[in-house]
Design an enzyme around this catalytic site. Sequence first.
Site, PDB file in Angstrom:
ATOM      1  N   ASP A  11      -3.788  -2.772   3.966  1.00 14.08           N
ATOM      2  CA  ASP A  11      -3.959  -1.958   2.764  1.00 14.08           C
ATOM      3  C   ASP A  11      -5.039  -0.908   2.938  1.00 14.08           C
ATOM      4  OD1 ASP A  11      -3.024  -4.835   1.990  1.00 14.08           O
ATOM      5  OD2 ASP A  11      -2.313  -3.504   0.410  1.00 14.08           O
TER       6      ASP A  11
ATOM      7  N   LYS B 284      -3.796  -8.763   2.885  1.00 18.86           N
ATOM      8  CA  LYS B 284      -3.688  -9.855   1.927  1.00 18.86           C
ATOM      9  C   LYS B 284      -4.589 -11.035   2.291  1.00 18.86           C
ATOM     10  CE  LYS B 284      -1.928  -9.711  -1.003  1.00 18.86           C
ATOM     11  NZ  LYS B 284      -2.599  -9.158  -2.179  1.00 18.86           N
TER      12      LYS B 284
ATOM     13  N   ALA C  66       0.803  -1.231   0.000  1.00 14.48           N
ATOM     14  CA  ALA C  66       0.000   0.000   0.000  1.00 14.48           C
ATOM     15  C   ALA C  66       0.835   1.281   0.000  1.00 14.48           C
ATOM     16  CB  ALA C  66      -0.965  -0.038   1.194  1.00 14.48           C
TER      17      ALA C  66
HETATM   18  C1  LIG Z   1       2.528  -2.295   4.188  1.00 18.44           C
HETATM   19  S1  LIG Z   1       1.313  -2.633   3.042  1.00 18.44           S
HETATM   20  C2  LIG Z   1       1.667  -4.295   2.648  1.00 18.44           C
HETATM   21  C3  LIG Z   1       0.444  -5.033   2.208  1.00 18.44           C
HETATM   22  O1  LIG Z   1       0.290  -4.964   0.779  1.00 18.44           O
HETATM   23  C4  LIG Z   1       0.240  -6.291   0.296  1.00 18.44           C
HETATM   24  O2  LIG Z   1      -0.595  -6.446  -0.788  1.00 18.44           O
HETATM   25  P1  LIG Z   1       0.041  -6.503  -2.287  1.00 18.44           P
HETATM   26  O3  LIG Z   1       1.310  -7.293  -2.199  1.00 18.44           O
HETATM   27  O4  LIG Z   1      -1.048  -7.186  -3.091  1.00 18.44           O
HETATM   28  O5  LIG Z   1       0.243  -5.067  -2.692  1.00 18.44           O
HETATM   29  C5  LIG Z   1      -0.248  -7.085   1.476  1.00 18.44           C
HETATM   30  O6  LIG Z   1      -1.627  -6.921   1.687  1.00 18.44           O
HETATM   31  C6  LIG Z   1       0.557  -6.462   2.566  1.00 18.44           C
HETATM   32  O7  LIG Z   1       0.147  -6.717   3.870  1.00 18.44           O
END
Ligand SMILES: CSC[C@H]1O[C@H](OP(=O)(O)O)[C@H](O)[C@@H]1O
Length: 367
Positions: A244, A255, A55
Site C-alpha cells: 500500500d 496488510k 491501493a
Molecule cells: C495491490 S494493493 C493490495 C493491498 O491492499 C490491501 O489492503 P486493503 O484490503 O485494506 O485495501 C492489502 O494491503 C493488499 O496487499
Amino acid sequence: MKVQGEPMRSIWVEADGWTVGIIDQTRLPHAFVKAELATAEEAGHAIRTMRVRGAPLIGATAAYGVCLAMREDASDAALERALTMLRATRPTAVNLHWALEGMRRVLTPLRPPERVAGAYRHAAALCDEDVAINRAIGGHALKLFQDAWDRKGRKGRLNVLTHCNAGWLATVDWGTALAPVYLAHDAGMPVHVWVDETRPRNQGAVLTAWELGQHGVAHTVIADNVGGHLMQHGDVDLCIVGTDRTTAHGDVANKIGTYLKALAAKDNGVSFYVALPSPTVDWTLQDGVRQIPIEQRDGTELSDVTGLLPSGEVATVRITPPGSAAANYAFDVTPARLVTALITERGVCPASEEGLLSLFPERRQAK
Ligand SMILES: CSC[C@H]1O[C@H](OP(=O)(O)O)[C@H](O)[C@@H]1O
C-alpha cells in the site's frame, strides 16, 4: 479479468458516460453485486467501507470521485472540498494521495467548464496506466516464478504463498502480486497458491480465493499462522505480496501480518517478493516503520465475523466476549532487509534506495 466468462475491470464508467460502476467487494464471495457511484460522497463512502479496496483501486475510485464532484460544481472551492474529503478516507495507501494530486495538477489550470471532461479523461488514463503497470509487473514476476520452477526441476507444483488480496480486485485489472500467478497458470505452469485468510477482514479467504477460483487456479486457504510451519517443511517455494506504500528505501507497508510472514520467510530461506507499482512508492519517506501512517479500523471488524448460514442467508456474529476491547491495526511495515526483491513495472530490483533509483533514475534528487 473474467467473471463467469465475462471480461471486466473492477471499476468502470457506465453507459450514461458519467456514473461510476464498481464491484461491491463486501458482498463477495457469496454474492457478486455491482454498484453505482453517482456522487463524490458515495465514492468516499465506498472507499471508507471497503466496498472497493486495494491501493491502486482506492486511487482509481478517488479519481472518479473527483469527476463526480466536478459534475456537481467545478469551482476551485468544490475541487478543494472533494480532494480533502477523499484524501481523508483511508490513510495508508499512498495511491490515494498520488491519484488526487494528479487530479489537482490536471484540473487546476482548466477553466471550470472544461473540468468535467478533463477529470474523466485523466481518471480513465489513470485506470489504463494501472492495467499496463500490473501486466508489466506480472511479466517480470513470471520470470522469477519460472526460475523457482526450474530450481525444483519442474517437479510437482510451484507453491506460492500470498497474504491478503493483491489481485485484480485490488487494482483496476490483473492485480499486482497475483498477476504472475495468472500468467503462470495460463502458460501451463502447475502453480498452487497458499492463501492466507488474512484476519480480520479475510481478504484472502474471501477475495483472493474467489478470484483464483474464478480463474481455475489451484489454491488452499490457510489460517494466517500456518505459513511459517509450511515454510519449515519446504512447502512454500516463494512468497509474493502487494503493498500500500513503499518508502524510497524499500520498507513495505502492507496488510497486517505481512511483517510476520516476511520474518518466517527470512528464517527459512524462502524468497519474499513484493509486487510494487511505481505509484505506490512514497519517494518522500525513508523509514517506513516510523513514518508510514498505519490505519486503525473499528474493533467490530475483529470482534464480529460475517458469513453464510446453512439457510443461505448472510449473517454477522460476534466471536469475542462483550466486554473485550479489540485493537484493529490494518497494516504493518516490513523492513527492506526482509524483502528479497521489489518487482516493479520497470523490472526487479533490490529493496533499497539504490535499487529503486536504478529503475527510476528520474527520481534521483540533485544532491
Ligand atoms: C495491490 S494493493 C493490495 C493491498 O491492499 C490491501 O489492503 P486493503 O484490503 O485494506 O485495501 C492489502 O494491503 C493488499 O496487499
